[in-house]
Each structure stands twice: as structure tokens, then as C-alpha cells.
Write a protein that holds these residues in place. Structure first.
Motif, PDB file in Angstrom:
ATOM      1  N   TRP A 125      10.807 -18.572 -45.079  1.00  0.00           N
ATOM      2  CA  TRP A 125      12.021 -18.814 -45.853  1.00  0.00           C
ATOM      3  C   TRP A 125      12.952 -19.740 -45.073  1.00  0.00           C
ATOM      4  O   TRP A 125      13.496 -20.697 -45.625  1.00  0.00           O
TER       5      TRP A 125
ATOM      6  N   ASP B 177      16.236 -15.812 -52.882  1.00  0.00           N
ATOM      7  CA  ASP B 177      14.831 -15.388 -52.766  1.00  0.00           C
ATOM      8  C   ASP B 177      14.547 -14.355 -53.857  1.00  0.00           C
ATOM      9  O   ASP B 177      14.427 -13.156 -53.582  1.00  0.00           O
TER      10      ASP B 177
ATOM     11  N   VAL C 237       7.614 -13.688 -43.714  1.00  0.00           N
ATOM     12  CA  VAL C 237       8.259 -14.145 -44.953  1.00  0.00           C
ATOM     13  C   VAL C 237       9.614 -14.773 -44.628  1.00  0.00           C
ATOM     14  O   VAL C 237       9.959 -15.848 -45.137  1.00  0.00           O
ATOM     15  N   TRP C 238      10.378 -14.131 -43.760  1.00  0.00           N
ATOM     16  CA  TRP C 238      11.681 -14.663 -43.367  1.00  0.00           C
ATOM     17  C   TRP C 238      11.533 -15.989 -42.633  1.00  0.00           C
ATOM     18  O   TRP C 238      12.281 -16.932 -42.890  1.00  0.00           O
TER      19      TRP C 238
ATOM     20  N   TYR D 279       7.287  -8.981 -43.312  1.00  0.00           N
ATOM     21  CA  TYR D 279       8.666  -9.383 -43.607  1.00  0.00           C
ATOM     22  C   TYR D 279       9.165 -10.424 -42.604  1.00  0.00           C
ATOM     23  O   TYR D 279       9.901 -11.350 -42.970  1.00  0.00           O
TER      24      TYR D 279
ATOM     25  N   VAL E 268      11.222 -11.901 -53.363  1.00  0.00           N
ATOM     26  CA  VAL E 268      11.209 -10.859 -52.327  1.00  0.00           C
ATOM     27  C   VAL E 268      12.481 -10.009 -52.370  1.00  0.00           C
ATOM     28  O   VAL E 268      12.435  -8.807 -52.162  1.00  0.00           O
TER      29      VAL E 268
END
Length: 136
Positions: free
Chosen positions: A88, A38, A84-85, A81, A41
Motif C-alpha cells: 500500500w 483501501d 499488504v501495508w 498485514y 482491506v
């Protein structure tokens, strides 16, 4: 919500320590596998900023009740976050990270769970602070 101030303060300290654990997983910013999976980020800059956020949590641990809007910002940051995770995870396989580096695999397996957990913590503290100010 009847949680003692000392318990909430410990929550801020634990959140900060969890963020500081990025130093271990990144091997003090030398673990290139974290960046590889990643790069946007989790660049070295991104990892340093995670550490800085952790220091901010610890800095307000004893005085969080004076900065309720900052606690709200902490909740928002953790929400971002966590999202985002989650995105991902939808697009990657953690097993691919583990194949390259165990520490990076552990980092990717845990960081989002940590963010979701502390999103809930900061949100609850923020709501409690907001309600307690309105009552008093």
C-alpha cells in the motif's frame, strides 16, 4: 530465549490492545477516510476482523504455550498485514490521507509498523515454543 511467561503474556495483551485501537482511529467504524484509501482491506468488515484478531491474541495471553500452532497463525496473519501495508505504501502517499483526516493518516502511518513488530514477536514466541517442546 529466556523471557518470562508474564512478559510474553503482556506482549499478547499489548498486541490485542493495539488491534483494538482501530476503534479509536476509525471513530468506532465511522471514519470513511480509512475505507476510501483501501476499500478492500479496510472496509468496516476488515476493521471488525482486525478487532477480532486482537481479541484472539488477548484470549490466549495466559495459555499461549498450549497453542503453539495458533501463535504461528498469528505470526502469519501479521506477516500478511505487514506485506499488504508495505505494498500500500509503495502505491500511495500517506500525506494524501493526512490531508483528508488526521486520525486516518495516523492509522495508515502506524498500522503496518505495528504489524511488522508483532509479526516478529509472534514468530519469536512460536520458534521458542517449538524449540522448548522439542527439548522437553
Amino acid at each position: 530465549m529466556s523471557i518470562k511467561n508474564a512478559t510474553i503474556s503482556k506482549g499478547f495483551i499489548i498486541a490485542g490492545c493495539m488491534n483494538a485501537s482501530v476503534l479509536i482511529f476509525s471513530r468506532f467504524f465511522t471514519n470513511s477516510t480509512i475505507h476510501e484509501f483501501d476499500p478492500e482491506v479496510m472496509s468496516n468488515f476488515g476493521l471488525v476482523m482486525i478487532l477480532i484478531w486482537g481479541l484472539a491474541y488477548m484470549a490466549v495471553a495466559k495459555n499461549y504455550h498450549h497453542v503453539k500452532w495458533l501463535v504461528g497463525v498469528f505470526a502469519l496473519e501479521k506477516l500478511i498485514y505487514g506485506c499488504v501495508w508495505s505494498f500500500w505504501l509503495y502505491n500511495h502517499r500517506i500525506s494524501d490521507v493526512f490531508e483528508q483526516d488526521t486520525m486516518a493518516g495516523l492509522f495508515y502511518a502506524m498500522y503496518g509498523l505495528n504489524d511488522w513488530l508483532f509479526f516478529i514477536f509472534f514468530l519469536l514466541v512460536f520458534v521458542w515454543l517449538f524449540k522448548s517442546k522439542d527439548e522437553g
